[in-house]
Design a protein around this motif. Structure first.
Motif, PDB file in Angstrom:
ATOM      1  N   HIS A 104       1.916   1.750  -3.470  1.00 51.15           N
ATOM      2  CA  HIS A 104       0.731   2.236  -4.208  1.00 51.15           C
ATOM      3  C   HIS A 104       0.602   3.762  -4.060  1.00 51.15           C
ATOM      4  CE1 HIS A 104      -3.660   2.166  -5.274  1.00 51.15           C
ATOM      5  NE2 HIS A 104      -3.835   2.904  -4.187  1.00 51.15           N
ATOM      6  N   ASP A 111      -3.167  -2.807  -5.873  1.00 48.05           N
ATOM      7  CA  ASP A 111      -4.307  -2.932  -4.953  1.00 48.05           C
ATOM      8  C   ASP A 111      -4.857  -4.351  -4.818  1.00 48.05           C
ATOM      9  OD1 ASP A 111      -4.635  -0.777  -3.349  1.00 48.05           O
ATOM     10  OD2 ASP A 111      -6.027   0.290  -4.666  1.00 48.05           O
ATOM     11  N   HIS A 168       0.389   1.543  -9.837  1.00 52.29           N
ATOM     12  CA  HIS A 168      -0.581   1.937  -8.801  1.00 52.29           C
ATOM     13  C   HIS A 168      -1.773   0.967  -8.804  1.00 52.29           C
ATOM     14  CE1 HIS A 168      -2.801   4.883  -6.338  1.00 52.29           C
ATOM     15  NE2 HIS A 168      -3.821   4.759  -7.179  1.00 52.29           N
ATOM     16  N   LYS A 196       0.852  -1.199   0.000  1.00 56.97           N
ATOM     17  CA  LYS A 196       0.000   0.000   0.000  1.00 56.97           C
ATOM     18  C   LYS A 196       0.885   1.246   0.000  1.00 56.97           C
ATOM     19  CE  LYS A 196      -4.493   0.765   0.107  1.00 56.97           C
ATOM     20  NZ  LYS A 196      -5.277   0.646  -1.140  1.00 56.97           N
TER      21      LYS A 196
END
Ligand code: FE2
Length: 194
Positions: free
Chosen positions: A47, A63, A59, A44
């Motif tokens: 990201h 997830d 990006h 994360k």
């Protein structure tokens, strides 16, 4: 005040498994829980901090990996509880127990983060494999859980490595021993292939 957030011996285990084997499996799983929690937080972080021309691709690639690894952590924690142990999920206990360093890159280009993530995934997968070996002596259900997770972690690792591979099948990060070194090697490798 006594530290209550440590893995405690089981008072019971699943039918057919000794308390001793249950406790050993729970201790082994606690280390895997720490690694998986660390990994989904790190993914994360990447990201949020990835920049540059490949921003959207990386990006958005990360997830689903965050969600899947978070689910793996949940499965491991619940196996610890099923074995009669107590899963420790607090950040302070994780930092105290872990044997690896915090992820070292902040805001950086996509290819640099992917280079560093190659090393991150390598570490987690190697330790999961060692966990499978150890679990094989203790509890086949734990062994099966870690085996299934390893397959998925190895797939995610390939998603990362596919960005670092040239047409000859060589990885730009080969031989890198730190995240920074891997990030620099990945960036240099990407420069050559343009
Ligand atoms: Fe997001």
């Amino acid at each position: 005040m006594a530290d209550t957030k440590t893995t405690k011996p089981s008072r019971y285990s699943v039918p057919g498994l000794s308390e001793e084997a249950g406790t050993k499996a729970a201790v082994l799983l606690q280390d895997r829980l720490n690694a998986l929690t660390d990994l989904h937080l790190t993914l994360k972080h990447v990201h949020w901090n990835v920049v540059g021309p490949h921003f959207v691709a990386v990006h958005e690639m990360l997830d689903p990996q965050v969600d899947a690894v978070r689910e793996m952590a949940d499965d491991v924690a619940e196996r610890i509880a099923t074995l009669g142990g107590s899963a420790v999920g607090t950040p302070g206990a994780l930092v105290k127990a872990r044997t690896w360093d915090d992820y070292s890159l902040g805001r950086a280009g996509a290819i640099e983060h992917l280079g560093a993530l190659d090393l991150v995934y390598s570490g987690v997968i190697e330790d999961h494999r060692a966990g499978i070996e150890e679990a094989g002596e203790l509890d086949p259900v734990t062994e099966d859980l870690l085996t299934t997770q390893s397959g998925q972690l190895e797939l995610f690792h390939w998603f990362v490595r596919a960005h670092l591979e040239n047409a000859g099948g060589e990885l730009s990060t080969a031989g890198a021993s730190s995240e920074r070194e891997a990030a620099d090697a990945a960036e240099a490798g990407a420069g050559q292939s343009i």
